[in-house]
Design an enzyme around this catalytic site. Structure first.
Site, PDB file in Angstrom:
ATOM      1  N   THR D  17       0.829  -1.206   0.000  1.00 19.95           N
ATOM      2  CA  THR D  17       0.000   0.000   0.000  1.00 19.95           C
ATOM      3  C   THR D  17       0.867   1.261   0.000  1.00 19.95           C
ATOM      4  O   THR D  17       2.074   1.190   0.175  1.00 19.95           O
ATOM      5  CB  THR D  17      -0.889   0.019   1.261  1.00 19.95           C
ATOM      6  OG1 THR D  17      -0.048   0.032   2.421  1.00 19.95           O
ATOM      7  CG2 THR D  17      -1.795  -1.193   1.305  1.00 19.95           C
ATOM      8  N   ASP D  18       0.223   2.401  -0.213  1.00 19.68           N
ATOM      9  CA  ASP D  18       0.953   3.661  -0.128  1.00 19.68           C
ATOM     10  C   ASP D  18       0.157   4.679   0.683  1.00 19.68           C
ATOM     11  O   ASP D  18      -0.910   4.362   1.219  1.00 19.68           O
ATOM     12  CB  ASP D  18       1.312   4.190  -1.518  1.00 19.68           C
ATOM     13  CG  ASP D  18       0.097   4.623  -2.325  1.00 19.68           C
ATOM     14  OD1 ASP D  18      -0.965   4.921  -1.755  1.00 19.68           O
ATOM     15  OD2 ASP D  18       0.218   4.673  -3.570  1.00 19.68           O
ATOM     16  N   ALA D  19       0.708   5.894   0.773  1.00 19.54           N
ATOM     17  CA  ALA D  19       0.132   6.902   1.657  1.00 19.54           C
ATOM     18  C   ALA D  19      -1.251   7.368   1.216  1.00 19.54           C
ATOM     19  O   ALA D  19      -1.933   8.060   1.971  1.00 19.54           O
ATOM     20  CB  ALA D  19       1.072   8.100   1.774  1.00 19.54           C
ATOM     21  N   GLY D  21      -3.509   5.296   0.931  1.00 16.90           N
ATOM     22  CA  GLY D  21      -4.363   4.328   1.618  1.00 16.90           C
ATOM     23  C   GLY D  21      -4.765   3.150   0.751  1.00 16.90           C
ATOM     24  O   GLY D  21      -5.553   2.300   1.164  1.00 16.90           O
TER      25      GLY D  21
END
Lengths: 137, 137, 137, 137
Positions: D17-19, D21
């Site tokens: 995942t990344d920032a 979400g």
């Protein structure tokens, strides 16, 4: 022994290896987190649910890893998860990564802190979670 | 102090972050290796050349990381590289990862082993390399 | 030509390579995103700021990549960013990844959609951003 | 339909995942490669063995991906593998990534080239492999 309480199998793919022909050293941290996640899931806890419904997120506060004979593409590894300390606001996990024949690839010890989802400041582990984690300790 | 002898700047991109909105804990190991690689390059050594021409590959034998306040997307971090031990067949590196304002994000200590490219068995650090590394110790 | 309007240099580290000794195919997507991020930053836009202050997040809606001669450890690559289409709610980017001697490693075309931060549903590109992006088109 | 001939389940972890979400866009390429690897394994072929014993390595020559509704942490995804073209020196794969309820997350089409392990130049697919792959086409 608690370190072998839960074991999770991972397969080594190209994405996990590097140009030295072996598993990249940071990939083992991914394997260990997959195993911790599946251990929590096996106890009934999903992290996205914990974050959204209970405002709880787990973060690694410190870790130590010792690397042995490196793993290679296509190998099947087992990652052990054992609770070695259970505190009010965090816990310690011992990991061992082994081949199918039982030989050691690496070991890790990871300190997990329980944080509030928004502020990322320390908070106590919710009681319902603590009760369950005690069974592994 | 040797721990601050060489510093390398990295930028945090989406690839480095996770769903908690912060830099994923294994990403710091990538940042540290980039800094070690650039430190070696600044001393005149490229790892692919070392592997092909001199049969030398460096591998992480063990590491320890302590995480502080997490970094976020778009931040610019500095990664320090300092030699804290220099042996015949390996060396120890101390890393510190800081924000532009100097606040600490995490610290790491990494033991590097010198291996033969093909067999991945331990070997002595070549003299030309050892001589250069001594200047950083 | 717009495809060469902005170029960003990336270095190939162990983390980017795989056991075939070359850059892993998904790593080029990371390189391309780093270049897009730096292109936006060079125009005055940081993505975390856009997300927090303007409720804008960019997401890849589709992409196509053609791979040529693979890159290897220690190589320095240049990633080009050119706007090939600019719409109300998104834009298209053409990337080319080249070696220092100018030979092609791969090319990509990426369709970016502008989304609302919370709902992740499509929204118009804010005017202040659109005005700036038009200069690249 | 051949696109659904083989399906492999992957779980979304923090690493994917990344920032924003959601699953980072390059992570789907990892999922697709895991599925291709397991599809080959299910047909009796391990890639490290193919590389070492038969001098055969597979590389992605081109790909196209269309992204739909993004996946999130803890989701279980299924990745389909279908052979859509089988040539003398390569083949095309169609992937679809779906949730457990069957809704689409993304689709991909990937052209695979068969290369010689050392030179990375094109070569014919070995007959024993071609025979087996024909069953999927």
């Amino acid at each position: 022994m608690s370190a072998a309480g839960f074991r999770w199998t991972v397969r080594v793919y190209y994405e996990d290896t590097d140009a030295a022909g072996i598993v990249y050293y940071a990939s083992y941290l991914k394997f260990m987190e997959r195993a911790r996640t599946e251990w929590l899931r096996s106890r009934g806890f999903e992290q996205l649910h914990l974050a959204r419904e209970h405002g709880v997120v787990f973060a690694v506060a410190r870790l130590a890893v010792r690397y042995g004979k490196p793993a290679r593409l296509d190998e099947r590894l087992e990652v052990g998860v054992g609770v070695t300390r259970l505190g009010r606001a965090g816990f310690d996990i011992a990991h061992d990564v082994t081949r199918e024949d039982g030989t050691a690839v690496c070991t890790g010890s990871v300190r997990i802190a329980c944080l509030q989802t928004q502020s990322l400041s320390p908070r106590a582990i919710p009681t319902f979670l603590l009760t369950e984690l005690r069974r592994d300790h």
